[in-house]
Design a protein around this motif. Structure first.
Motif, PDB file in Angstrom:
ATOM      1  N   ARG A 139       0.808  -1.218   0.000  1.00 44.73           N
ATOM      2  CA  ARG A 139       0.000   0.000   0.000  1.00 44.73           C
ATOM      3  C   ARG A 139       0.846   1.275   0.000  1.00 44.73           C
ATOM      4  O   ARG A 139       0.366   2.326  -0.425  1.00 44.73           O
ATOM      5  N   ARG A 194       1.627  -6.601  -5.978  1.00 48.29           N
ATOM      6  CA  ARG A 194       0.778  -5.567  -5.385  1.00 48.29           C
ATOM      7  C   ARG A 194      -0.689  -5.791  -5.759  1.00 48.29           C
ATOM      8  O   ARG A 194      -1.579  -5.694  -4.913  1.00 48.29           O
ATOM      9  N   LEU A 198      -3.458  -6.353  -2.833  1.00 54.82           N
ATOM     10  CA  LEU A 198      -4.414  -5.275  -2.604  1.00 54.82           C
ATOM     11  C   LEU A 198      -5.845  -5.701  -2.911  1.00 54.82           C
ATOM     12  O   LEU A 198      -6.791  -4.984  -2.561  1.00 54.82           O
TER      13      LEU A 198
END
Length: 277
Positions: A139, A194, A198
């Motif tokens: 993040r 990522r 996420l």
């Protein structure tokens, strides 16, 4: 190692071939199919072992950027792999991650049995301090490369915030180097990592647990007695909710039993497959 083009992208996988019972072995985050190398060596003389390298950060080929990458997408990818390879009566085995639980609930048609090995379950998702650190690093801009470089430092590999949290005994440096290299060197792999992390839905494994109550096929839960990441009570809970569930606990091991106690794990799987055949 052969590769197959799936909807989400190209996946490499190990396939020992042969006529024996089909065993599909799934790994967790920031390692690849090589985590199963010793188990495959034990089982392959009389089983067909298939171990894909999933897009969990140690994959070498980036996934398609136009296709969403998430835990739900990986569940669909695993089901697509089983279908494209025309695998039937599969023993689906997973260690560390929990996607096999959702595969068993959503796509049970090619499964004969299920083996869950010290894995994410219930509300332990992402698991432990390392899981929370990975989520945070994904993040914060620039944090993921820093985290991976830190994990790659050999003097720090036994700390309980990285690989050291997953194993009781050291993993060979050359294996860990190979696991970390894609995240260290390829920005597209970092982007995949990522995207995946996420997109985590925190209730996924709670939903899967409810579905597993209806998975009325042979099921084995194998848990490490010294696991730092996956609560020991979760092994018992999983075995109790599965209609044909059984529990085996393996001592002198943490989460990655395939690294800490591969021969004990291999024998446990072989017995389970033979007795539920």
């Amino acid at each position: 190692m052969p590769e197959i083009e799936l909807t989400a992208g190209t996946i490499a996988y190990e396939d020992t071939g042969g006529p024996g019972p089909v065993v599909v072995l799934l790994h967790g985050l920031v390692h690849d199919a090589s985590v199963w190398r010793m188990v495959i060596a034990d089982l392959s003389p009389d089983h067909r072992c298939i171990a894909p390298t999933l897009p969990y950060g140690s994959h070498r080929t980036p996934m398609r950027p136009d296709v969403p990458l998430s835990p739900d997408a990986v569940i669909a990818l695993i089901a697509e792999l089983l279908e494209r390879l025309d695998l039937r009566d599969v023993t689906l085995v997973e260690n560390d991650c929990g996607r096999a639980q959702s595969v068993a609930v959503r796509h049970p048609e090619r499964l004969a049995r299920l083996a869950l090995v010290s894995c994410e379950a219930f509300d332990n998702y992402p698991p432990g301090l390392p899981g929370k650190m990975i989520t945070l690093a994904c993040r914060i801009p620039g944090a993921l490369p820093l985290l991976v470089r830190t994990l790659a430092l050999k003097p720090l590999r036994r700390l309980p915030v990285g690989i050291g949290a997953l194993t009781k005994h050291p993993v060979p440096d050359e294996i860990v180097d190979a696991w970390l290299r894609p995240l260290l060197t390829d920005k597209a792999i970092q982007h995949d990592f990522r995207r995946y992390n996420l997109a985590v839905r925190k209730n996924e494994l709670l939903e899967a647990a409810e579905g597993l109550r209806h998975f009325d096929r042979p099921a084995l839960v194998v848990w490490a007695t010294e696991d730092r990441m996956m609560p020991r009570a979760h092994g018992r809970r999983l075995a109790e909710l599965l209609p044909q569930g059984a529990l085996v606990e393996i001592e002198d091991s943490c989460t990655l039993i395939a690294e800490d106690q591969p021969h004990r794990l291999s024998e446990t799987l072989r017995t389970f497959i033979a007795e539920s055949g």
